[in-house]
Design an enzyme around this catalytic site. Structure first.
Site, PDB file in Angstrom:
ATOM      1  N   ARG A 119       0.836  -1.200   0.000  1.00 39.58           N
ATOM      2  CA  ARG A 119       0.000   0.000   0.000  1.00 39.58           C
ATOM      3  C   ARG A 119       0.868   1.247   0.000  1.00 39.58           C
ATOM      4  O   ARG A 119       2.019   1.227   0.382  1.00 39.58           O
ATOM      5  CB  ARG A 119      -0.894   0.025   1.248  1.00 39.58           C
ATOM      6  CG  ARG A 119      -2.054  -0.941   1.199  1.00 39.58           C
ATOM      7  CD  ARG A 119      -2.935  -0.790   2.412  1.00 39.58           C
ATOM      8  NE  ARG A 119      -3.601   0.522   2.436  1.00 39.58           N
ATOM      9  CZ  ARG A 119      -3.335   1.462   3.328  1.00 39.58           C
ATOM     10  NH1 ARG A 119      -2.406   1.285   4.245  1.00 39.58           N
ATOM     11  NH2 ARG A 119      -3.989   2.613   3.297  1.00 39.58           N
ATOM     12  N   LYS A 184       4.549  -7.791  11.351  1.00 42.73           N
ATOM     13  CA  LYS A 184       3.831  -8.005  10.093  1.00 42.73           C
ATOM     14  C   LYS A 184       4.254  -9.319   9.438  1.00 42.73           C
ATOM     15  O   LYS A 184       5.438  -9.594   9.263  1.00 42.73           O
ATOM     16  CB  LYS A 184       4.096  -6.842   9.141  1.00 42.73           C
ATOM     17  CG  LYS A 184       3.256  -6.893   7.870  1.00 42.73           C
ATOM     18  CD  LYS A 184       3.354  -5.585   7.109  1.00 42.73           C
ATOM     19  CE  LYS A 184       2.539  -5.599   5.835  1.00 42.73           C
ATOM     20  NZ  LYS A 184       2.549  -4.305   5.129  1.00 42.73           N
ATOM     21  N   ARG A 321      -0.988   3.567  13.314  1.00 42.43           N
ATOM     22  CA  ARG A 321       0.017   2.983  14.207  1.00 42.43           C
ATOM     23  C   ARG A 321      -0.343   3.247  15.656  1.00 42.43           C
ATOM     24  O   ARG A 321      -1.073   4.181  15.964  1.00 42.43           O
ATOM     25  CB  ARG A 321       1.413   3.518  13.899  1.00 42.43           C
ATOM     26  CG  ARG A 321       1.608   5.006  14.141  1.00 42.43           C
ATOM     27  CD  ARG A 321       3.000   5.442  13.715  1.00 42.43           C
ATOM     28  NE  ARG A 321       3.200   5.212  12.288  1.00 42.43           N
ATOM     29  CZ  ARG A 321       4.380   5.266  11.694  1.00 42.43           C
ATOM     30  NH1 ARG A 321       5.459   5.518  12.390  1.00 42.43           N
ATOM     31  NH2 ARG A 321       4.501   5.076  10.396  1.00 42.43           N
TER      32      ARG A 321
END
Length: 327
Positions: A119, A184, A321
């Site tokens: 992204r 992630k 975040r």
């Protein structure tokens, strides 16, 4: 099949192979073999060279095989496999724009992407034979707006697949990241082409870390993990992809019928930032608030710290975040 992929097939057993023997097998010179090895190293493979012994691929490698994937799946999706491709998403988008006559569910797989994208235009590290790089074509008759929450649904499909291979449960970060233990492990990029109120052509891009080579890890700027690091056994990517295709199909069919009505609560149960103070950034502004999860449209619910007013944030060029405590 090009010579680089043939060399990977030879080295996939994890044993040493001399440049001379490889050259004889492929009908090329030792210098050409050396050149291909250098290229393969540059796209993420950990290949070692020892004088007198030859070349060795660290840990060996199980390459993708469409026959094996089909044997582990009861789906009939059209599958294409590329050894190296710039971007699976870009390739599918080009087929859509050329009106190639794609069939719903057509899926592109690659061993390596040279221009993998995440992204916001970020690079997605795509080393050869290490992870899952998959793009799937879908159509939707009710326009672009109906696809706005699709990345939420796809995130659940990816998390459900990963959870079958590890005891650690995935968390979901809005709008389209999958985390394990705050790191992630997967990302989703959904792109669309079509009309606001007519037929919509969708490309669902999925990148999942399976076995990250050391050289590629050096280029990643955020906490990450891979499936082999959190699983008790080595992952066969062919089996994993078969399970993933099944989950993608089930979740997509559910989304087609009911959108997120039956999925958003499951997403909220796995929200990585549930009730935490978060910072949401876009090009134009920055917001701080408590993350309350998502609604049935996939919008993020953000509660203002001072006023307690809840605002809805839809996807786009935004970054979410966890808010760090002030010193």
């Amino acid at each position: 099949m090009d010579n680089k992929h043939k060399i990977v097939q030879i080295l996939a057993d994890g044993n040493f192979h001399s440049g001379e023997v490889i050259g004889e097998q492929l009908g090329i010179s030792r210098a050409a073999v050396s050149g291909h090895i250098k290229t393969l190293s540059n796209i993420g493979l950990d290949i070692y060279s020892i004088t007198g012994k030859g070349y060795q691929l660290a840990g060996g490698l199980t390459l993708l095989n469409l026959k094996s994937i089909r044997q582990h799946s009861n789906l009939t999706n059209e599958l294409e496999l590329f050894p190296i491709i710039p971007s699976t998403n870009e390739y599918l988008m080009s087929l859509i724009k050329s009106k190639n006559g794609l069939v719903d569910g057509h899926t592109i797989l690659a061993e390596c992407q040279t221009k993998g994208r995440g992204r916001r235009g970020k690079t997605w590290q795509s080393p050869y034979g290490s992870h899952v790089y998959l793009s799937q074509y879908r159509t939707m008759d009710s326009g672009l707006s109906a696809a706005s929450g699709l990345s939420i649904a796809i995130g659940l499909a990816v998390a459900n697949t990963i959870n079958q291979f590890t005891k650690l449960q995935c968390q979901l970060k809005w709008p389209n990241d999958v985390l394990v233990d705050g790191k992630k492990i997967a990302g989703i990029l959904v792109e669309a082409e079509g009309q606001t109120d007519g037929v919509c052509h969708l490309v669902i891009g999925v990148g999942i870390n399976i076995n990250m080579p050391e050289r590629s890890a050096d280029y990643i700027e955020q906490p990450w993990t891979d499936l082999n690091n959190i699983s008790d056994e080595l992952i066969d990517r062919n089996v994993f992809i078969a399970k993933l295709l099944q989950q993608l199909d089930e979740v997509y069919q559910e989304y087609q019928l009911h959108r997120l009505d039956n999925l958003y609560e499951q997403w909220n149960d796995n929200n990585a930032f549930a009730n935490l103070t978060v910072e949401l950034s876009s090009v134009t502004k920055k917001q701080v608030g408590k993350c309350l999860g998502i609604d049935t449209n996939g919008a993020l619910l953000l509660e203002d710290i001072s006023t307690k007013v809840v605002s809805k944030v839809f996807g786009g060029e935004v970054s979410l975040r966890k808010k760090l405590k002030e010193n």
